[in-house]
Scaffold this motif. Sequence first.
Motif, PDB file in Angstrom:
ATOM      1  N   HIS A 244       0.828  -1.213   0.000  1.00 46.15           N
ATOM      2  CA  HIS A 244       0.000   0.000   0.000  1.00 46.15           C
ATOM      3  C   HIS A 244       0.863   1.265   0.000  1.00 46.15           C
ATOM      4  O   HIS A 244       0.383   2.350   0.256  1.00 46.15           O
ATOM      5  CB  HIS A 244      -0.963  -0.005   1.188  1.00 46.15           C
ATOM      6  N   GLU A 245       2.149   1.109  -0.319  1.00 47.37           N
ATOM      7  CA  GLU A 245       3.095   2.213  -0.422  1.00 47.37           C
ATOM      8  C   GLU A 245       3.037   3.128   0.801  1.00 47.37           C
ATOM      9  O   GLU A 245       2.768   4.316   0.698  1.00 47.37           O
ATOM     10  CB  GLU A 245       2.852   2.990  -1.719  1.00 47.37           C
ATOM     11  N   PRO A 246       3.302   2.548   1.972  1.00 47.89           N
ATOM     12  CA  PRO A 246       3.218   3.332   3.203  1.00 47.89           C
ATOM     13  C   PRO A 246       4.408   4.272   3.340  1.00 47.89           C
ATOM     14  O   PRO A 246       5.471   4.018   2.776  1.00 47.89           O
ATOM     15  CB  PRO A 246       3.262   2.257   4.289  1.00 47.89           C
ATOM     16  N   GLU A 247       4.194   5.347   4.098  1.00 51.80           N
ATOM     17  CA  GLU A 247       5.286   6.299   4.299  1.00 51.80           C
ATOM     18  C   GLU A 247       6.327   5.760   5.273  1.00 51.80           C
ATOM     19  O   GLU A 247       7.485   6.119   5.211  1.00 51.80           O
ATOM     20  CB  GLU A 247       4.725   7.614   4.827  1.00 51.80           C
ATOM     21  N   VAL A 248       5.871   4.913   6.192  1.00 52.31           N
ATOM     22  CA  VAL A 248       6.761   4.396   7.225  1.00 52.31           C
ATOM     23  C   VAL A 248       6.796   2.873   7.139  1.00 52.31           C
ATOM     24  O   VAL A 248       5.764   2.229   7.021  1.00 52.31           O
ATOM     25  CB  VAL A 248       6.254   4.815   8.622  1.00 52.31           C
ATOM     26  N   LEU A 249       8.016   2.322   7.182  1.00 49.55           N
ATOM     27  CA  LEU A 249       8.143   0.863   7.191  1.00 49.55           C
ATOM     28  C   LEU A 249       8.762   0.416   8.509  1.00 49.55           C
ATOM     29  O   LEU A 249       9.805   0.941   8.910  1.00 49.55           O
ATOM     30  CB  LEU A 249       9.033   0.397   6.039  1.00 49.55           C
ATOM     31  N   VAL A 250       8.104  -0.521   9.174  1.00 52.17           N
ATOM     32  CA  VAL A 250       8.630  -1.076  10.413  1.00 52.17           C
ATOM     33  C   VAL A 250       8.943  -2.540  10.128  1.00 52.17           C
ATOM     34  O   VAL A 250       8.046  -3.330   9.872  1.00 52.17           O
ATOM     35  CB  VAL A 250       7.601  -0.947  11.545  1.00 52.17           C
ATOM     36  N   LEU A 251      10.222  -2.887  10.130  1.00 51.40           N
ATOM     37  CA  LEU A 251      10.624  -4.234   9.721  1.00 51.40           C
ATOM     38  C   LEU A 251      11.355  -4.920  10.870  1.00 51.40           C
ATOM     39  O   LEU A 251      12.413  -4.472  11.299  1.00 51.40           O
ATOM     40  CB  LEU A 251      11.538  -4.162   8.490  1.00 51.40           C
ATOM     41  N   ASP A 252      10.780  -6.009  11.358  1.00 51.38           N
ATOM     42  CA  ASP A 252      11.377  -6.734  12.475  1.00 51.38           C
ATOM     43  C   ASP A 252      12.207  -7.888  11.904  1.00 51.38           C
ATOM     44  O   ASP A 252      11.659  -8.879  11.443  1.00 51.38           O
ATOM     45  CB  ASP A 252      10.269  -7.259  13.403  1.00 51.38           C
ATOM     46  N   GLU A 253      13.499  -7.727  11.910  1.00 49.69           N
ATOM     47  CA  GLU A 253      14.442  -8.701  11.346  1.00 49.69           C
ATOM     48  C   GLU A 253      14.057  -9.139   9.935  1.00 49.69           C
ATOM     49  O   GLU A 253      13.773 -10.317   9.701  1.00 49.69           O
ATOM     50  CB  GLU A 253      14.559  -9.917  12.284  1.00 49.69           C
ATOM     51  N   PRO A 254      14.110  -8.205   8.994  1.00 55.67           N
ATOM     52  CA  PRO A 254      13.633  -8.510   7.644  1.00 55.67           C
ATOM     53  C   PRO A 254      14.486  -9.524   6.894  1.00 55.67           C
ATOM     54  O   PRO A 254      13.991 -10.153   5.958  1.00 55.67           O
ATOM     55  CB  PRO A 254      13.675  -7.156   6.929  1.00 55.67           C
ATOM     56  N   THR A 255      15.745  -9.715   7.295  1.00 58.45           N
ATOM     57  CA  THR A 255      16.574 -10.645   6.522  1.00 58.45           C
ATOM     58  C   THR A 255      16.808 -11.961   7.253  1.00 58.45           C
ATOM     59  O   THR A 255      17.616 -12.770   6.815  1.00 58.45           O
ATOM     60  CB  THR A 255      17.941 -10.022   6.181  1.00 58.45           C
ATOM     61  N   ALA A 256      16.080 -12.181   8.352  1.00 63.94           N
ATOM     62  CA  ALA A 256      16.260 -13.436   9.088  1.00 63.94           C
ATOM     63  C   ALA A 256      15.892 -14.611   8.196  1.00 63.94           C
ATOM     64  O   ALA A 256      14.872 -14.595   7.522  1.00 63.94           O
ATOM     65  CB  ALA A 256      15.401 -13.430  10.344  1.00 63.94           C
ATOM     66  N   GLY A 257      16.745 -15.615   8.191  1.00 64.91           N
ATOM     67  CA  GLY A 257      16.435 -16.838   7.459  1.00 64.91           C
ATOM     68  C   GLY A 257      16.686 -16.771   5.972  1.00 64.91           C
ATOM     69  O   GLY A 257      16.275 -17.670   5.238  1.00 64.91           O
ATOM     70  N   LEU A 258      17.320 -15.712   5.494  1.00 66.68           N
ATOM     71  CA  LEU A 258      17.582 -15.616   4.062  1.00 66.68           C
ATOM     72  C   LEU A 258      19.036 -16.013   3.758  1.00 66.68           C
ATOM     73  O   LEU A 258      19.897 -15.897   4.619  1.00 66.68           O
ATOM     74  CB  LEU A 258      17.340 -14.189   3.573  1.00 66.68           C
ATOM     75  N   ASP A 259      19.274 -16.459   2.511  1.00 63.91           N
ATOM     76  CA  ASP A 259      20.654 -16.756   2.143  1.00 63.91           C
ATOM     77  C   ASP A 259      21.335 -15.443   1.723  1.00 63.91           C
ATOM     78  O   ASP A 259      20.665 -14.428   1.525  1.00 63.91           O
ATOM     79  CB  ASP A 259      20.715 -17.842   1.067  1.00 63.91           C
ATOM     80  N   PRO A 260      22.669 -15.439   1.604  1.00 63.78           N
ATOM     81  CA  PRO A 260      23.381 -14.181   1.362  1.00 63.78           C
ATOM     82  C   PRO A 260      22.881 -13.427   0.129  1.00 63.78           C
ATOM     83  O   PRO A 260      22.826 -12.195   0.127  1.00 63.78           O
ATOM     84  CB  PRO A 260      24.832 -14.636   1.176  1.00 63.78           C
ATOM     85  N   MET A 261      22.470 -14.174  -0.895  1.00 64.38           N
ATOM     86  CA  MET A 261      22.030 -13.498  -2.107  1.00 64.38           C
ATOM     87  C   MET A 261      20.680 -12.812  -1.864  1.00 64.38           C
ATOM     88  O   MET A 261      20.477 -11.661  -2.265  1.00 64.38           O
ATOM     89  CB  MET A 261      21.887 -14.508  -3.241  1.00 64.38           C
ATOM     90  N   GLN A 262      19.784 -13.533  -1.209  1.00 59.14           N
ATOM     91  CA  GLN A 262      18.480 -12.946  -0.904  1.00 59.14           C
ATOM     92  C   GLN A 262      18.641 -11.750   0.031  1.00 59.14           C
ATOM     93  O   GLN A 262      17.955 -10.741  -0.113  1.00 59.14           O
ATOM     94  CB  GLN A 262      17.580 -14.010  -0.259  1.00 59.14           C
ATOM     95  N   MET A 263      19.569 -11.887   0.976  1.00 58.56           N
ATOM     96  CA  MET A 263      19.822 -10.777   1.900  1.00 58.56           C
ATOM     97  C   MET A 263      20.225  -9.540   1.132  1.00 58.56           C
ATOM     98  O   MET A 263      19.707  -8.443   1.369  1.00 58.56           O
ATOM     99  CB  MET A 263      20.956 -11.131   2.854  1.00 58.56           C
ATOM    100  N   ALA A 264      21.151  -9.714   0.196  1.00 56.97           N
ATOM    101  CA  ALA A 264      21.637  -8.574  -0.571  1.00 56.97           C
ATOM    102  C   ALA A 264      20.487  -7.932  -1.342  1.00 56.97           C
ATOM    103  O   ALA A 264      20.373  -6.704  -1.425  1.00 56.97           O
ATOM    104  CB  ALA A 264      22.730  -9.028  -1.535  1.00 56.97           C
ATOM    105  N   GLN A 265      19.605  -8.781  -1.874  1.00 60.45           N
ATOM    106  CA  GLN A 265      18.472  -8.284  -2.648  1.00 60.45           C
ATOM    107  C   GLN A 265      17.521  -7.454  -1.766  1.00 60.45           C
ATOM    108  O   GLN A 265      17.092  -6.362  -2.153  1.00 60.45           O
ATOM    109  CB  GLN A 265      17.736  -9.489  -3.235  1.00 60.45           C
ATOM    110  N   ILE A 266      17.235  -7.989  -0.581  1.00 62.11           N
ATOM    111  CA  ILE A 266      16.326  -7.282   0.321  1.00 62.11           C
ATOM    112  C   ILE A 266      16.949  -5.964   0.782  1.00 62.11           C
ATOM    113  O   ILE A 266      16.285  -4.932   0.841  1.00 62.11           O
ATOM    114  CB  ILE A 266      15.986  -8.171   1.543  1.00 62.11           C
TER     115      ILE A 266
END
Lengths: 253, 263
Positions: free
Chosen positions: A149-171
């Motif tokens: 919904h294209e919010p103005e504020v993003l609150v992300l609780d450990e957004p890269t947990a459980g991702l591999d290094p490539m996915q992490m870089a992408q996120i």
Amino acid sequence: MIRVRGVWKRYGDFVAVRDVSFEIGRGEVVAFLGPNGAGKTTTMRMLTGFLTPTEGSIAIAGHELAREAGLARRAIGYLPETPPLYPEMRVHEYVRYVARIKDVPRAELADKVDRALASCGLEDVRGRVIGRLSRGYRQRVGLAQAIVHEPEVLVLDEPTAGLDPMQMAQIRRLIRELAEVEGRTVILSTHILPEAEAICRRVLLISHGEIRVDGSLEDVVGQGTLEDVFLREAMPVSPEDESAQEHAEEGLA
Amino acid sequence: MSHVLAIAGRELRSLLSTPVAYVLFAVYMVFAGYIFFLSLEFFLVQIQQVQMARLPPEQLVEIMSQFNLNDRVIGPSMGTFSFVFVLLVPLLTMRAFAEERANGTIELLLTSPLTAWEIVLGKYLGVLGLVGILVGLTALYPMLLMAYGDPELLQTAGGLLGLFLYGAALAALGCFVSSLTRSQTLAATVSVVAGLMLLLIDVVAELAGTGPGAELLRYLGIRAHFEQSLQGVITTPDLTYFAVVIIFFLTLTRTSVESLRWR
């Protein structure tokens, strides 16, 4: 964009968050650090309006959460620690559903869903059932849900947990884009200190429910490393406190 | 309204995308079919007995006039279906909130620009769709009878509407219980027990005899209000009763959902 004033959260005698105040301006990307059980998740849950503070006030995009809950919540995209997914739904159905309950106008639904899926690299799995996706994909569906919904504020609780290094870089690239290109405000918690250094310009460190460090990355780190700061400022959490905090956080859902 | 419909639609689609709902429907159809068959057979045996008794014509006419499909077959079998509903509706409502809490998706709902009422009504409407399907399946049996006899249409429709209202009341109760826990098993069990209490409260009223207390218990019991409808009569007091029960439990559900923010 985010204004937190004198916020406390008590569970009986246990104080999970103690007199926390900070402000985050538009387009800032802030790393929210702290040991497990320090009150990170509780604070994020209060920012998003999931939990009501025992004391204090929070305003998002100029809207007081206590008084204009609808407007404040519309301005927030939130990725909780566990992505809030319905395993039996298909990826695009789910993101569309979230867009609807976040007040995306009907005419823009298809477009915004497609954009969120594309941003998170989910086009190939848009028709797949969420429950059968790998952990990395599910994390990305969680992120798509937070930005649809294209919010103005993003609150992300450990957004890269459980991702591999490539996915992490992408996120990480995606988060930087959201902030730098689209001017969104991001607060994200992480345990990966190099990640905080790579994405964020500012650091908030919470320990025992109190903000111990608040400053720009350069000022905070000075001559040393972020790890030095973390080890110096983050007081060890006693096992009782950690379990009390986790109990408090688990108990509600 | 758009929020409510979005939640209700998702709820219904989710329920219908797992095998659970279909298994429940199938079990219900088998059970209901069996009950219905027994009632019909009993009815036919009774008619045969009357015919064999060689009664004088005027008496025969009088007795036969009491034998109609609605009172002897459709009414009694729907009365039995109501007991099945007490066991079945909780299985449809148990996941309503318990699953959202266990999955963490309640966090999504409570951080979206939704009011607690929108969440509760959306969930409730979704479950109500399933109750509607159950009642629709029930309607198949009286329809079968229409091919061979002529049951009163209005009376039958009244009974089906009564069954729906009754199911709707149980669904409201089930939603409330589901909002109190993260365990679906616990939600189902407690809902069945609470539903049985609502159904059997009038037995206590019988034991209590007369007096205002007994009258109140009799009024609270759900069975009397439902059985009225089997006569094809849905009175305003009965409608009020169902409305009050539904609103009461949905209000409790709303409070329970809103209270999650305060933990």
